[in-house]
Scaffold this motif. Structure first.
Motif, PDB file in Angstrom:
ATOM      1  N   SER A  18      -3.318  -0.685  -7.737  1.00  0.00           N
ATOM      2  CA  SER A  18      -3.720  -1.742  -6.806  1.00  0.00           C
ATOM      3  C   SER A  18      -3.454  -3.114  -7.401  1.00  0.00           C
ATOM      4  O   SER A  18      -3.051  -4.045  -6.693  1.00  0.00           O
ATOM      5  N   GLN A  51      -9.424   2.121  -0.389  1.00  0.00           N
ATOM      6  CA  GLN A  51      -8.610   2.868   0.576  1.00  0.00           C
ATOM      7  C   GLN A  51      -7.537   3.680  -0.137  1.00  0.00           C
ATOM      8  O   GLN A  51      -7.288   4.840   0.211  1.00  0.00           O
ATOM      9  N   LEU A  52      -6.923   3.059  -1.147  1.00  0.00           N
ATOM     10  CA  LEU A  52      -5.893   3.752  -1.923  1.00  0.00           C
ATOM     11  C   LEU A  52      -6.487   4.971  -2.633  1.00  0.00           C
ATOM     12  O   LEU A  52      -5.894   6.060  -2.625  1.00  0.00           O
ATOM     13  N   ILE A  56      -2.850  -5.385  -4.313  1.00  0.00           N
ATOM     14  CA  ILE A  56      -3.683  -4.960  -3.171  1.00  0.00           C
ATOM     15  C   ILE A  56      -5.091  -4.578  -3.662  1.00  0.00           C
ATOM     16  O   ILE A  56      -5.636  -3.542  -3.271  1.00  0.00           O
ATOM     17  N   LEU A  73       0.830  -1.205   0.000  1.00  0.00           N
ATOM     18  CA  LEU A  73       0.000   0.000   0.000  1.00  0.00           C
ATOM     19  C   LEU A  73       0.863   1.254   0.000  1.00  0.00           C
ATOM     20  O   LEU A  73       0.592   2.217  -0.736  1.00  0.00           O
ATOM     21  N   SER A 106      -7.882  -5.625  -2.862  1.00  0.00           N
ATOM     22  CA  SER A 106      -8.845  -5.484  -1.766  1.00  0.00           C
ATOM     23  C   SER A 106      -8.752  -4.121  -1.083  1.00  0.00           C
ATOM     24  O   SER A 106      -9.675  -3.691  -0.383  1.00  0.00           O
ATOM     25  N   GLN A 107      -7.649  -3.412  -1.277  1.00  0.00           N
ATOM     26  CA  GLN A 107      -7.435  -2.097  -0.669  1.00  0.00           C
ATOM     27  C   GLN A 107      -7.563  -0.959  -1.682  1.00  0.00           C
ATOM     28  O   GLN A 107      -7.151   0.167  -1.416  1.00  0.00           O
ATOM     29  N   GLU A 108      -8.161  -1.250  -2.831  1.00  0.00           N
ATOM     30  CA  GLU A 108      -8.273  -0.246  -3.892  1.00  0.00           C
ATOM     31  C   GLU A 108      -9.051   0.984  -3.431  1.00  0.00           C
ATOM     32  O   GLU A 108      -8.654   2.122  -3.707  1.00  0.00           O
TER      33      GLU A 108
END
Length: 417
Positions: free
Chosen positions: A380, A391-392, A385, A55, A387-389
């Motif tokens: 991402s 949030q990014l 990542i 991240l 699953s953290q797209e």
């Protein structure tokens, strides 16, 4: 790229210095020569290879896209200048002035992502020195050399300054004296040869374009030979003077320097065509939309309505318009093609400085591209990542909003001065 990453990891274990060299040195260099987000795709994996969490690596890769106005030898800025009817040099200088506080902002953000407030406190001197070197050199090169080369030359100088700072710091450290002696074989014998060879395409490209801009007889020869003229379309281009021509020549030199096999050359050409076709279609479409809107009177109508509604307050929303363009298209070229005429004509309607609005459009659209959903999605996936797209996207969007606010404040200060 692998050689450069290995070289950086060998010369220092200082995470903050690694980040600063990559963010304000190497990434702008790649972006300035290649453009179109290639720097991000190169830099983010380097951060992961250096041991950064995915991240953080994605965020740092996106933040490192601070030289987008000069990306691909300033393609977006060149198109903006052409469509807006403004001098390329003037647009380059103005964009550099407005972007200076943004450079500082992104550098501080990058250091904060890496080590928090403690890192900023510990490395503020190095941070300040590299900021001054990068921002002043990019302004000087826009003013006295070439807008197309400003990003390349500034990043090379900043990278060199960063490496020199590391060398001086290592020489002062008792612990690193052993490390320096151990690395002398790899960095001084192996490193000097390999790093110069790896950087040789960038050096060749820089020297060629620099010579074509500075040496007057050579420039006049290039501007008067092999000129493509299409009077029906009001189009003229001196092919030999174009930065793209020298990029092509550099590619030919690179083939011989690295002894690239025919098979790899053909594979590279095939991949290049695949990347080139959609970019050409999309960019042409953006420019066509702008021209159709202008010919149909749409831009004049929109400019008149916008000017009547906002008046002098249009200055406050100009960075937002540019930012929305960069966010939606993920391209300074696309954003300028869509909005720069609208911005300039609206400024003329309300008697604001059209040049200043053009600077704001170019800067805001460029710096907002790092938060483009398509670029975040790519980041991402690249860093594994997915699953953290969300949030990014949220974090980088907040960072970009901060940069747009800085651009607004800078524009207000300039307008009042």
């Amino acid at each position: 790229m692998q050689s450069i990453a290995s070289f950086i990891s060998q010369i220092t274990n200082d995470r903050i210095m690694q980040v600063m060299i990559l963010v304000v040195g190497l990434s702008p260099l790649i972006e300035s020569t290649s453009g179109f987000g290639i720097a991000f795709m190169m830099i983010a994996p380097i951060f992961i290879a250096l041991g950064f969490p995915p991240l953080k690596a994605a965020l740092l890769g996106l933040v490192s896209m601070l030289a987008v106005p000069w990306g691909a030898l300033a393609t977006g800025t060149v198109i903006g200048a052409e469509l807006g009817g403004i001098s390329l040099q003037k647009l380059g200088i103005g964009t550099a002035l407005i972007s200076t506080p943004v450079f500082a902002y992104f550098m501080i953000i990058a250091v904060f992502i890496t080590g928090g407030f403690a890192a900023i406190k510990n490395k503020w001197k190095e941070l300040f020195i590299l900021l001054i070197i990068f921002s002043s050199s990019i302004l000087l090169f826009n003013s006295f050399v070439s807008v197309e080369l400003a990003g390349v030359l500034s990043s090379l100088i900043t990278t060199g300054a960063g490496l020199l700072m590391i060398k001086i710091s290592s020489a002062k450290s008792d612990i690193s004296k052993t490390t320096t002696s151990q690395l002398s074989v790899s960095t001084e014998v192996h490193g000097k040869i390999n790093i110069l060879k790896v950087l040789s395409p960038y050096i060749i490209l820089t020297v060629m374009i620099f010579t074509s801009r500075i040496w007057t007889p050579f420039r006049q020869f290039l501007e008067s030979h092999v000129v493509i003229n299409l009077p029906t379309f009001s189009f003229s281009m001196a092919l030999l003077y174009s930065p793209g021509f020298w990029l092509f020549v550099t590619c030919l030199f690179t083939i011989f320097i690295f002894k690239i096999r025919k098979k790899i050359i053909f594979i590279s050409l095939k991949k290049t065509l695949k990347q080139w076709i959609p970019f050409t279609i999309s960019t042409s479409a953006f420019v066509c939309i702008s021209e159709v809107m202008a010919e149909a009177g749409m831009i004049a109508t929109l400019a008149s309505s916008t000017g009547a509604f906002f008046g002098n307050s249009f200055l406050l929303i100009s960075p937002l318009i540019g930012g929305i363009g960069g966010f939606l298209t993920g391209s300074n070229t696309g954003s300028n093609a869509m909005f720069i005429k609208l911005q300039i004509q609206t400024a003329e309607q309300v008697r604001l400085s059209s040049d200043l609005i053009a600077f704001t459009q170019n800067a805001s659209s460029s710096h907002a591209t790092m938060a483009s959903p398509s670029r975040v999605m790519l980041g991402s996936a690249l860093c594994g990542i997915q699953s953290q797209e969300n949030q990014l996207l949220k974090i980088i969007s907040l960072i970009v909003l901060g940069s747009l606010l800085l651009i607004l404040l800078t524009t207000l200060v300039i307008s009042l001065s």
